[in-house]
Scaffold this motif. Structure first.
Motif, PDB file in Angstrom:
ATOM      1  N   ILE A  69      47.712  61.993 100.794  1.00  0.00           N
ATOM      2  CA  ILE A  69      48.898  62.695  99.586  1.00  0.00           C
ATOM      3  C   ILE A  69      47.108  62.720  98.256  1.00  0.00           C
ATOM      4  CG2 ILE A  69      49.296  60.981  97.445  1.00  0.00           C
ATOM      5  CD1 ILE A  69      50.407  59.016  99.352  1.00  0.00           C
ATOM      6  N   ASP A  70      47.241  64.043  97.959  1.00  0.00           N
ATOM      7  CA  ASP A  70      46.581  64.284  96.677  1.00  0.00           C
ATOM      8  C   ASP A  70      46.840  64.046  95.336  1.00  0.00           C
ATOM      9  OD1 ASP A  70      44.387  64.749  99.234  1.00  0.00           O
ATOM     10  OD2 ASP A  70      45.281  67.201  99.000  1.00  0.00           O
ATOM     11  N   TYR A  71      45.976  63.129  94.557  1.00  0.00           N
ATOM     12  CA  TYR A  71      45.996  63.708  93.324  1.00  0.00           C
ATOM     13  C   TYR A  71      45.191  63.692  92.142  1.00  0.00           C
ATOM     14  CZ  TYR A  71      47.185  61.435  88.401  1.00  0.00           C
ATOM     15  OH  TYR A  71      47.178  61.559  87.407  1.00  0.00           O
ATOM     16  N   GLU A  72      45.487  65.433  91.547  1.00  0.00           N
ATOM     17  CA  GLU A  72      44.241  65.365  90.615  1.00  0.00           C
ATOM     18  C   GLU A  72      43.432  66.249  92.046  1.00  0.00           C
ATOM     19  OE1 GLU A  72      44.285  66.745  88.277  1.00  0.00           O
ATOM     20  OE2 GLU A  72      45.022  65.642  86.587  1.00  0.00           O
ATOM     21  N   GLY A  73      43.587  67.084  92.868  1.00  0.00           N
ATOM     22  CA  GLY A  73      42.799  67.081  93.447  1.00  0.00           C
ATOM     23  C   GLY A  73      41.753  66.510  95.044  1.00  0.00           C
ATOM     24  N   ASN A  74      42.252  64.864  94.543  1.00  0.00           N
ATOM     25  CA  ASN A  74      41.674  64.159  94.959  1.00  0.00           C
ATOM     26  C   ASN A  74      42.627  63.040  96.024  1.00  0.00           C
ATOM     27  OD1 ASN A  74      39.148  64.148  93.804  1.00  0.00           O
ATOM     28  ND2 ASN A  74      40.546  63.250  91.795  1.00  0.00           N
ATOM     29  N   ALA A  75      42.305  62.700  96.933  1.00  0.00           N
ATOM     30  CA  ALA A  75      42.801  62.287  98.933  1.00  0.00           C
ATOM     31  C   ALA A  75      42.690  61.024  97.709  1.00  0.00           C
ATOM     32  CB  ALA A  75      41.814  62.270  99.834  1.00  0.00           C
ATOM     33  N   VAL A  76      44.637  60.877  97.834  1.00  0.00           N
ATOM     34  CA  VAL A  76      44.286  58.933  97.368  1.00  0.00           C
ATOM     35  C   VAL A  76      44.363  58.507  98.988  1.00  0.00           C
ATOM     36  CG1 VAL A  76      46.684  57.986  97.259  1.00  0.00           C
ATOM     37  CG2 VAL A  76      46.025  59.683  95.481  1.00  0.00           C
ATOM     38  N   LYS A  77      44.050  57.445  99.148  1.00  0.00           N
ATOM     39  CA  LYS A  77      43.786  57.035 100.753  1.00  0.00           C
ATOM     40  C   LYS A  77      43.541  55.492 100.572  1.00  0.00           C
ATOM     41  CE  LYS A  77      43.083  57.418 105.388  1.00  0.00           C
ATOM     42  NZ  LYS A  77      43.940  57.308 106.423  1.00  0.00           N
ATOM     43  N   ASP A  78      41.638  55.643 100.012  1.00  0.00           N
ATOM     44  CA  ASP A  78      41.475  54.167  99.797  1.00  0.00           C
ATOM     45  C   ASP A  78      41.663  53.662  98.648  1.00  0.00           C
ATOM     46  OD1 ASP A  78      40.952  54.368 102.491  1.00  0.00           O
ATOM     47  OD2 ASP A  78      38.838  55.255 102.688  1.00  0.00           O
ATOM     48  N   GLN A  79      42.482  54.061  97.372  1.00  0.00           N
ATOM     49  CA  GLN A  79      41.803  53.573  96.334  1.00  0.00           C
ATOM     50  C   GLN A  79      42.474  52.856  96.052  1.00  0.00           C
ATOM     51  OE1 GLN A  79      41.864  56.745  97.183  1.00  0.00           O
ATOM     52  NE2 GLN A  79      40.532  58.024  95.413  1.00  0.00           N
ATOM     53  N   THR A  80      42.374  51.497  94.977  1.00  0.00           N
ATOM     54  CA  THR A  80      43.065  50.364  94.460  1.00  0.00           C
ATOM     55  C   THR A  80      44.703  50.802  93.280  1.00  0.00           C
ATOM     56  OG1 THR A  80      42.154  49.729  93.115  1.00  0.00           O
ATOM     57  CG2 THR A  80      41.665  49.065  95.581  1.00  0.00           C
ATOM     58  N   PRO A  81      45.397  50.447  93.023  1.00  0.00           N
ATOM     59  CA  PRO A  81      46.356  50.768  92.454  1.00  0.00           C
ATOM     60  C   PRO A  81      45.532  51.152  90.633  1.00  0.00           C
ATOM     61  CG  PRO A  81      47.499  48.739  93.256  1.00  0.00           C
ATOM     62  CD  PRO A  81      45.611  49.153  94.132  1.00  0.00           C
ATOM     63  N   MET A  96      40.062  71.539  94.851  1.00  0.00           N
ATOM     64  CA  MET A  96      41.276  71.828  93.921  1.00  0.00           C
ATOM     65  C   MET A  96      41.239  71.534  92.678  1.00  0.00           C
ATOM     66  SD  MET A  96      45.014  70.562  94.916  1.00  0.00           S
ATOM     67  CE  MET A  96      44.471  69.367  96.712  1.00  0.00           C
ATOM     68  N   GLY A  97      41.324  69.784  92.452  1.00  0.00           N
ATOM     69  CA  GLY A  97      40.825  69.749  91.005  1.00  0.00           C
ATOM     70  C   GLY A  97      41.996  70.464  90.074  1.00  0.00           C
ATOM     71  N   LYS A  98      41.479  69.611  88.030  1.00  0.00           N
ATOM     72  CA  LYS A  98      42.707  70.105  87.344  1.00  0.00           C
ATOM     73  C   LYS A  98      42.633  70.774  87.047  1.00  0.00           C
ATOM     74  CE  LYS A  98      41.161  65.707  84.861  1.00  0.00           C
ATOM     75  NZ  LYS A  98      41.602  64.941  83.611  1.00  0.00           N
ATOM     76  N   ASP A  99      42.207  72.398  87.850  1.00  0.00           N
ATOM     77  CA  ASP A  99      42.445  73.751  87.634  1.00  0.00           C
ATOM     78  C   ASP A  99      43.736  73.770  88.842  1.00  0.00           C
ATOM     79  OD1 ASP A  99      41.007  74.074  85.812  1.00  0.00           O
ATOM     80  OD2 ASP A  99      38.922  74.577  87.279  1.00  0.00           O
ATOM     81  N   SER A 100      43.937  73.149  89.628  1.00  0.00           N
ATOM     82  CA  SER A 100      45.038  73.459  90.484  1.00  0.00           C
ATOM     83  C   SER A 100      46.185  73.658  90.190  1.00  0.00           C
ATOM     84  CB  SER A 100      45.735  72.106  91.220  1.00  0.00           C
ATOM     85  OG  SER A 100      46.093  72.446  91.948  1.00  0.00           O
ATOM     86  N   THR A 101      47.370  74.568  91.241  1.00  0.00           N
ATOM     87  CA  THR A 101      48.844  74.560  90.168  1.00  0.00           C
ATOM     88  C   THR A 101      49.582  73.117  90.636  1.00  0.00           C
ATOM     89  OG1 THR A 101      48.615  76.632  91.332  1.00  0.00           O
ATOM     90  CG2 THR A 101      50.951  76.918  89.930  1.00  0.00           C
ATOM     91  N   ASN A 102      49.594  72.700  91.202  1.00  0.00           N
ATOM     92  CA  ASN A 102      49.889  71.491  91.355  1.00  0.00           C
ATOM     93  C   ASN A 102      48.966  69.841  91.437  1.00  0.00           C
ATOM     94  OD1 ASN A 102      52.150  72.859  92.528  1.00  0.00           O
ATOM     95  ND2 ASN A 102      50.963  72.650  94.629  1.00  0.00           N
ATOM     96  N   ILE A 103      50.155  69.157  90.171  1.00  0.00           N
ATOM     97  CA  ILE A 103      49.413  67.541  90.368  1.00  0.00           C
ATOM     98  C   ILE A 103      48.815  67.247  90.828  1.00  0.00           C
ATOM     99  CG2 ILE A 103      50.596  66.972  88.448  1.00  0.00           C
ATOM    100  CD1 ILE A 103      48.365  65.586  87.153  1.00  0.00           C
ATOM    101  N   LEU A 104      50.242  67.085  91.946  1.00  0.00           N
ATOM    102  CA  LEU A 104      50.205  65.971  93.294  1.00  0.00           C
ATOM    103  C   LEU A 104      50.868  66.332  93.900  1.00  0.00           C
ATOM    104  CD1 LEU A 104      50.343  62.598  93.793  1.00  0.00           C
ATOM    105  CD2 LEU A 104      53.432  62.954  93.334  1.00  0.00           C
ATOM    106  N   GLU A 105      50.850  66.524  95.487  1.00  0.00           N
ATOM    107  CA  GLU A 105      51.203  67.166  96.438  1.00  0.00           C
ATOM    108  C   GLU A 105      50.960  65.966  97.655  1.00  0.00           C
ATOM    109  OE1 GLU A 105      48.395  70.329  97.700  1.00  0.00           O
ATOM    110  OE2 GLU A 105      48.853  71.296  95.988  1.00  0.00           O
ATOM    111  N   VAL A 106      52.947  65.630  97.642  1.00  0.00           N
ATOM    112  CA  VAL A 106      52.229  64.801  98.844  1.00  0.00           C
ATOM    113  C   VAL A 106      52.672  65.218 100.488  1.00  0.00           C
ATOM    114  CG1 VAL A 106      53.257  63.060  99.668  1.00  0.00           C
ATOM    115  CG2 VAL A 106      53.352  62.555  97.346  1.00  0.00           C
ATOM    116  N   LYS A 107      52.023  65.326 101.637  1.00  0.00           N
ATOM    117  CA  LYS A 107      52.439  66.234 102.508  1.00  0.00           C
ATOM    118  C   LYS A 107      52.570  64.966 104.489  1.00  0.00           C
ATOM    119  CE  LYS A 107      48.860  69.591 100.901  1.00  0.00           C
ATOM    120  NZ  LYS A 107      47.897  70.786 101.150  1.00  0.00           N
ATOM    121  N   ASN A 108      53.123  65.756 104.455  1.00  0.00           N
ATOM    122  CA  ASN A 108      53.960  64.991 105.705  1.00  0.00           C
ATOM    123  C   ASN A 108      53.800  63.659 106.146  1.00  0.00           C
ATOM    124  OD1 ASN A 108      55.049  67.493 106.400  1.00  0.00           O
ATOM    125  ND2 ASN A 108      52.840  68.188 107.061  1.00  0.00           N
ATOM    126  N   ILE A 109      53.979  62.751 104.539  1.00  0.00           N
ATOM    127  CA  ILE A 109      53.604  61.580 104.906  1.00  0.00           C
ATOM    128  C   ILE A 109      54.213  60.349 106.122  1.00  0.00           C
ATOM    129  CG2 ILE A 109      52.312  61.343 103.515  1.00  0.00           C
ATOM    130  CD1 ILE A 109      54.655  59.796 101.741  1.00  0.00           C
TER     131      ILE A 109
END
Length: 144
Positions: free
Chosen positions: A71-83, A1-14
Protein backbone atom coordinates in the motif's frame (compact mmCIF):
# COMPACT_ATOMS: atom_id res chain seq x y z
CA UNK A 1 6.49 8.74 -6.87
CA UNK A 2 5.54 11.43 -4.28
CA UNK A 3 3.03 14.24 -4.72
CA UNK A 4 3.75 14.51 -8.44
CA UNK A 5 2.42 10.99 -9.02
CA UNK A 6 -0.78 10.40 -10.96
CA UNK A 7 -2.17 8.30 -8.10
CA UNK A 8 -2.45 9.45 -4.50
CA UNK A 9 -3.12 5.87 -3.35
CA UNK A 10 -2.03 2.51 -4.76
CA UNK A 11 -3.05 -0.79 -3.21
CA UNK A 12 -1.40 -3.78 -4.88
CA UNK A 13 -2.42 -7.39 -4.33
CA UNK A 14 -2.92 -7.16 -0.57
CA UNK A 15 -3.87 -10.07 1.62
CA UNK A 16 -5.27 -9.53 5.12
CA UNK A 17 -5.39 -12.10 7.88
CA UNK A 18 -7.16 -11.80 11.24
CA UNK A 19 -5.94 -13.66 14.33
CA UNK A 20 -3.17 -15.22 12.20
CA UNK A 21 -5.68 -17.67 10.68
CA UNK A 22 -8.73 -15.99 9.11
CA UNK A 23 -8.10 -14.87 5.53
CA UNK A 24 -10.24 -11.78 5.04
CA UNK A 25 -8.81 -10.34 1.81
CA UNK A 26 -6.93 -12.01 -1.00
CA UNK A 27 -5.27 -10.26 -3.94
CA UNK A 28 -7.08 -6.90 -3.60
CA UNK A 29 -5.79 -4.01 -5.71
CA UNK A 30 -7.05 -0.48 -6.34
CA UNK A 31 -5.78 2.94 -7.26
CA UNK A 32 -7.07 6.39 -6.42
CA UNK A 33 -6.04 9.01 -8.99
CA UNK A 34 -4.97 12.36 -7.56
CA UNK A 35 -7.91 14.79 -7.38
CA UNK A 36 -10.56 12.12 -7.99
CA UNK A 37 -13.17 10.44 -5.81
CA UNK A 38 -13.36 6.65 -5.89
CA UNK A 39 -16.14 4.46 -4.47
CA UNK A 40 -15.51 1.04 -2.96
CA UNK A 41 -18.66 -1.05 -3.41
CA UNK A 42 -19.57 -4.57 -2.41
CA UNK A 43 -21.97 -6.78 -0.49
CA UNK A 44 -21.93 -7.17 3.28
CA UNK A 45 -18.84 -9.12 4.25
CA UNK A 46 -17.07 -8.50 0.93
CA UNK A 47 -14.09 -6.78 2.60
CA UNK A 48 -14.77 -3.06 2.11
CA UNK A 49 -14.12 -2.12 5.75
CA UNK A 50 -11.10 -4.41 5.96
CA UNK A 51 -9.65 -2.80 2.83
CA UNK A 52 -10.12 0.69 4.29
CA UNK A 53 -8.67 -0.35 7.67
CA UNK A 54 -5.67 -1.78 5.82
CA UNK A 55 -5.06 1.56 4.11
CA UNK A 56 -5.50 3.63 7.28
CA UNK A 57 -3.41 1.15 9.33
CA UNK A 58 -6.27 0.47 11.76
CA UNK A 59 -6.19 -3.33 11.40
CA UNK A 60 -4.04 -3.97 14.46
CA UNK A 61 -6.81 -2.83 16.80
CA UNK A 62 -8.84 -5.80 15.50
CA UNK A 63 -5.95 -8.30 15.49
CA UNK A 64 -5.56 -8.07 11.73
CA UNK A 65 -2.54 -7.50 9.51
CA UNK A 66 -1.58 -7.14 5.88
CA UNK A 67 0.45 -10.25 5.13
CA UNK A 68 1.10 -9.75 1.40
CA UNK A 69 1.10 -6.96 -1.14
CA UNK A 70 1.77 -3.27 -0.73
CA UNK A 71 0.00 0.00 0.00
CA UNK A 72 1.49 3.34 -1.08
CA UNK A 73 0.01 6.66 -0.01
CA UNK A 74 1.52 9.85 -1.42
CA UNK A 75 4.39 7.72 -2.72
CA UNK A 76 5.24 6.33 0.73
CA UNK A 77 4.91 2.69 1.69
CA UNK A 78 2.19 2.26 4.30
CA UNK A 79 3.46 -0.56 6.42
CA UNK A 80 4.70 0.31 9.89
CA UNK A 81 2.88 3.62 10.38
CA UNK A 82 0.46 4.06 13.23
CA UNK A 83 -3.00 5.53 12.61
CA UNK A 84 -1.83 8.81 14.18
CA UNK A 85 1.15 8.93 11.82
CA UNK A 86 -1.24 8.37 8.90
CA UNK A 87 -3.33 11.35 10.08
CA UNK A 88 -0.20 13.51 9.95
CA UNK A 89 0.30 12.36 6.35
CA UNK A 90 -3.30 13.40 5.56
CA UNK A 91 -5.01 9.98 5.68
CA UNK A 92 -8.05 9.80 7.95
CA UNK A 93 -10.67 7.08 8.23
CA UNK A 94 -14.05 8.04 9.61
CA UNK A 95 -15.62 4.86 10.91
CA UNK A 96 -19.17 4.15 9.89
CA UNK A 97 -21.99 4.99 12.27
CA UNK A 98 -19.77 6.56 14.94
CA UNK A 99 -20.78 9.93 16.33
CA UNK A 100 -17.50 11.06 17.83
CA UNK A 101 -18.71 14.58 18.53
CA UNK A 102 -22.51 14.44 18.49
CA UNK A 103 -22.78 17.74 20.39
CA UNK A 104 -20.88 19.64 17.66
CA UNK A 105 -22.29 20.99 14.41
CA UNK A 106 -21.38 19.43 11.09
CA UNK A 107 -18.89 22.22 10.44
CA UNK A 108 -17.36 21.95 13.91
CA UNK A 109 -16.85 18.21 13.32
CA UNK A 110 -15.06 18.94 10.03
CA UNK A 111 -12.87 21.55 11.73
CA UNK A 112 -12.08 19.09 14.55
CA UNK A 113 -10.92 16.63 11.89
CA UNK A 114 -8.45 19.21 10.61
CA UNK A 115 -7.08 20.03 14.07
CA UNK A 116 -3.84 18.06 13.76
CA UNK A 117 -2.97 19.84 10.51
CA UNK A 118 -2.47 23.16 12.35
CA UNK A 119 -3.84 25.27 9.50
CA UNK A 120 -4.14 29.04 9.50
CA UNK A 121 -7.71 30.37 9.59
CA UNK A 122 -7.45 31.26 5.90
CA UNK A 123 -6.17 27.80 4.94
CA UNK A 124 -8.86 26.20 7.08
CA UNK A 125 -11.59 28.21 5.32
CA UNK A 126 -10.11 27.20 1.97
CA UNK A 127 -10.14 23.52 2.99
CA UNK A 128 -13.74 23.83 4.22
CA UNK A 129 -14.81 25.19 0.84
CA UNK A 130 -12.97 22.31 -0.85
CA UNK A 131 -14.87 19.78 1.29
CA UNK A 132 -18.15 21.57 0.60
CA UNK A 133 -17.44 21.52 -3.15
CA UNK A 134 -17.19 17.71 -2.96
CA UNK A 135 -20.16 17.27 -0.63
CA UNK A 136 -22.70 20.00 -1.33
CA UNK A 137 -25.20 18.68 1.23
CA UNK A 138 -22.67 19.21 4.03
CA UNK A 139 -22.59 22.93 3.27
CA UNK A 140 -26.39 23.08 3.48
CA UNK A 141 -26.27 21.24 6.83
CA UNK A 142 -23.11 22.84 8.24
CA UNK A 143 -24.89 24.48 11.20
CA UNK A 144 -26.89 21.33 12.10
Amino acid sequence: MGKDSTNILEVKNIEVVYDNVILALHNVSLTVPRGKIVALLGANGAGKSTTLKSISTMLASERGKVTKGSIDYEGNAVKDQTPSEMVKLGMVQVLEGRRCFGHLTVEENIIAGAYSRKLSRGDLNQELEKVYSYFKRLKERRKS
